[in-house]
Design an enzyme around this catalytic site. Structure first.
Site, mmCIF file in Angstrom:
data_model
loop_
_atom_site.group_PDB
_atom_site.id
_atom_site.type_symbol
_atom_site.label_atom_id
_atom_site.label_comp_id
_atom_site.label_asym_id
_atom_site.label_seq_id
_atom_site.Cartn_x
_atom_site.Cartn_y
_atom_site.Cartn_z
ATOM 1 C CB ALA A 154 2.229 -3.568 -1.698
ATOM 2 N N GLY A 182 6.039 -0.706 -3.945
ATOM 3 C CA GLY A 182 6.265 -1.990 -4.631
ATOM 4 C C GLY A 182 6.350 -1.830 -6.140
ATOM 5 C CD GLU A 228 10.004 -2.380 -2.737
ATOM 6 O OE1 GLU A 228 8.750 -2.331 -2.580
ATOM 7 O OE2 GLU A 228 10.758 -2.883 -1.905
ATOM 8 C CD GLU A 277 7.842 1.589 0.168
ATOM 9 O OE1 GLU A 277 8.478 2.646 0.081
ATOM 10 O OE2 GLU A 277 7.843 0.717 -0.712
HETATM 11 N N1 COA Z 1 -2.975 0.441 -2.633
HETATM 12 C C1 COA Z 1 -4.318 0.418 -2.705
HETATM 13 N N2 COA Z 1 -5.054 1.314 -3.374
HETATM 14 C C2 COA Z 1 -4.386 2.281 -4.013
HETATM 15 C C3 COA Z 1 -2.991 2.382 -3.998
HETATM 16 C C4 COA Z 1 -2.279 1.410 -3.262
HETATM 17 N N3 COA Z 1 -0.945 1.397 -3.202
HETATM 18 N N4 COA Z 1 -2.632 3.483 -4.722
HETATM 19 C C5 COA Z 1 -3.753 4.023 -5.192
HETATM 20 N N5 COA Z 1 -4.828 3.310 -4.751
HETATM 21 C C6 COA Z 1 -6.234 3.560 -5.014
HETATM 22 C C7 COA Z 1 -6.786 4.741 -4.219
HETATM 23 O O1 COA Z 1 -7.084 4.350 -2.898
HETATM 24 C C8 COA Z 1 -8.006 5.087 -5.028
HETATM 25 O O2 COA Z 1 -9.012 4.138 -4.748
HETATM 26 P P1 COA Z 1 -10.557 4.652 -4.529
HETATM 27 O O3 COA Z 1 -10.928 5.300 -5.830
HETATM 28 O O4 COA Z 1 -11.304 3.382 -4.253
HETATM 29 O O5 COA Z 1 -10.510 5.623 -3.402
HETATM 30 C C9 COA Z 1 -7.543 4.840 -6.462
HETATM 31 O O6 COA Z 1 -6.436 3.968 -6.359
HETATM 32 C C10 COA Z 1 -7.115 6.096 -7.168
HETATM 33 O O7 COA Z 1 -6.131 6.734 -6.393
HETATM 34 P P2 COA Z 1 -6.219 8.281 -5.963
HETATM 35 O O8 COA Z 1 -5.379 8.442 -4.720
HETATM 36 O O9 COA Z 1 -7.630 8.731 -5.875
HETATM 37 O O10 COA Z 1 -5.494 8.965 -7.220
HETATM 38 P P3 COA Z 1 -4.635 10.289 -7.243
HETATM 39 O O11 COA Z 1 -4.390 10.567 -8.686
HETATM 40 O O12 COA Z 1 -5.227 11.346 -6.406
HETATM 41 O O13 COA Z 1 -3.225 9.869 -6.531
HETATM 42 C C11 COA Z 1 -1.332 8.422 -6.091
HETATM 43 C C12 COA Z 1 -2.417 8.864 -7.096
HETATM 44 C C13 COA Z 1 -0.604 7.233 -6.699
HETATM 45 C C14 COA Z 1 -0.346 9.578 -5.836
HETATM 46 C C15 COA Z 1 -1.989 8.026 -4.757
HETATM 47 O O14 COA Z 1 -3.019 7.088 -5.026
HETATM 48 C C16 COA Z 1 -1.065 7.403 -3.738
HETATM 49 O O15 COA Z 1 -0.325 8.120 -3.079
HETATM 50 N N6 COA Z 1 -1.110 6.055 -3.619
HETATM 51 C C17 COA Z 1 -0.342 5.340 -2.633
HETATM 52 C C18 COA Z 1 1.097 5.193 -3.044
HETATM 53 C C19 COA Z 1 1.895 4.473 -1.986
HETATM 54 O O16 COA Z 1 2.015 4.916 -0.865
HETATM 55 N N7 COA Z 1 2.455 3.324 -2.369
HETATM 56 C C20 COA Z 1 3.287 2.536 -1.516
HETATM 57 C C21 COA Z 1 2.497 1.512 -0.828
HETATM 58 S S1 COA Z 1 3.505 0.610 0.301
#
Ligand code: COA
Length: 258
Positions: free
Chosen positions: A64, A109, A112, A132
Site C-alpha cells: 500500500a 499489500g 496480500e 508492515e
Molecule cells: N509506498 C509508497 N512508495 C513506495 C512504496 C510504497 N509501498 N514502495 C516503494 N515506493 C517508492 C519509493 O519511495 C521510491 O520513491 P521515490 O523515488 O519518490 O523516492 C520508489 O518507489 C522506488 O523505491 P526505492 O526504495 O528507491 O527502490 P529500491 O529498489 O531501493 O527498493 C523496495 C525497493 C520495494 C525494497 C523498497 O522500495 C521498499 O522497501 N518499499 C516499501 C515496501 C513496504 O514496506 N511495503 C509495505 C507497505 S505497508
C-alpha cells in the site's frame, strides 16, 4: 484508466498495475480501478482466465502507499483495511481463475493481493514479504488470515513477525509461489498455464473454485456437502455433455460455459 489497464486476448485478460516510479504501490485510485476492472471481467463471457501483474521488471506491487500512513486516524485505518479486504475478497471470489504473475517485489499489500489470487507464479527475481512490522503496523488487507491458511501458522508468523523478504525460490518452498519461472520467459510461461485453463470448461473452473473456497474453514462433513452441491451443478451443464461426448468421440471439446 490512469494506473490499471487490461488486455483481453484469446479469452485471457492480462491486468497490469502500472505505477512504476513507485514500485506499483497501491493508492486509492488503483484500488478503485482494480474494483471496476474485476467487476467488468466477471461479467464478460469472453474472459475465462485473468492474469494480474505489475508493470516493469522490478515490482509486482510493493505494498500500500506508505505516504498515506502518517496522517490517517485509527478509524480511517479500519475503513481502509475493510475496503482493501472487500476488494481482495472480491478477487478471490472471482468465478474465473485469477493468476498472480509476480514479476518482482510483492510486499505488504502486494503480497496480500497475490495471496488473494488463486495461483501465484513468480519470476526468479521476485521477492515476497509482509514488512508492515518495520513500519510499526500490521498487514490489513487479509494477510494475517490468508497467509496462515496457505502456508501454516508457523511459516506465516515467520514472515509477519520478522518483516523479512523471501526470494521466489524460498516462497516456492514455503508454498506461497506455485512455481518459479525464468525472467526471460516469464510471461510466456504464465500464459502457457492460462492457455491450458482456457481449454477447460468454464463452469468446471468456476465450481472447482467455489467448492474449494466455500468449503474452506467448514467442518469436513459440511465441506463435503458443498462439494456434492457443486458436483451436481456441473452435471447440470451443457459443458458436461460436450466434455464427455468429446472424450468418447476422441475429439477436442468445445466448451461454451453453459
Ligand atoms: N509506498 C509508497 N512508495 C513506495 C512504496 C510504497 N509501498 N514502495 C516503494 N515506493 C517508492 C519509493 O519511495 C521510491 O520513491 P521515490 O523515488 O519518490 O523516492 C520508489 O518507489 C522506488 O523505491 P526505492 O526504495 O528507491 O527502490 P529500491 O529498489 O531501493 O527498493 C523496495 C525497493 C520495494 C525494497 C523498497 O522500495 C521498499 O522497501 N518499499 C516499501 C515496501 C513496504 O514496506 N511495503 C509495505 C507497505 S505497508
Amino acid at each position: 484508466m490512469p494506473f490499471v489497464h487490461f488486455d483481453l486476448n484469446e479469452n485471457i485478460a492480462i491486468v497490469t498495475i502500472a505505477r512504476q516510479d513507485k514500485m506499483n504501490a497501491l493508492n486509492p485510485v488503483i484500488m478503485d480501478e482494480l474494483e471496476s476492472i474485476f467487476c467488468a471481467l466477471e461479467k464478460n463471457d469472453a474472459c475465462r482466465v485473468i492474469i494480474l501483474t505489475g508493470a516493469g521488471e522490478k515490482a509486482f506491487v510493493a505494498g500500500a502507499d506508505i505516504n498515506q500512513f502518517p496522517t490517517i486516524t485509527p478509524d480511517e485505518a479500519m475503513k481502509i483495511s475493510r475496503h482493501g479486504q472487500k476488494l481482495f475478497t472480491k478477487i478471490e471470489r472471482s468465478t474465473k481463475p485469477v493468476i498472480a504473475a509476480v514479476n518482482g517485489y510483492a510486499l505488504g499489500g502486494g503480497c496480500e493481493l497475490a495471496l488473494a489470487c488463486h495461483l501465484r507464479y513468480a519470476s526468479e527475481n521476485a521477492f515476497f514479504g509482509q514488512p508492515e512490522v518495520n513500519l510499526g503496523v500490521i498487514a490489513g488487507y487479509g494477510g494475517t488470515q490468508r497467509l496462515p491458511r496457505l502456508i501454516g501458522t508457523g511459516n506465516a508468523l515467520d514472515l509477519l513477525l520478522s518483516g523479512r523478504m523471501v526470494s521466489a525460490q524460498e516462497a516456492k518452498e514455503m508454498g506461497i509461489a506455485n512455481k518459479v519461472f525464468p525472467l526471460a520467459t516469464f510471461m510466456e510461461d504464465v500464459l502457457k498455464v492460462a492457455k491450458l485453463m482456457v481449454q477447460k470448461g468454464p463452469l468446471a473452473l468456476k465450481y472447482a473454485l467455489k467448492s474449494v473456497y466455500e468449503g474452506q474453514g467448514l467442518p469436513i462433513e459440511k465441506a463435503l456437502e458443498v462439494e456434492a452441491q457443486m458436483f451436481k451443478e456441473v452435471f447440470n451443464s451443457q459443458d458436461r455433455v460436450e466434455g464427455c461426448a468429446a472424450f468418447i468421440e476422441k475429439r477436442k471439446p468445445l466448451f461454451k460455459g453453459n
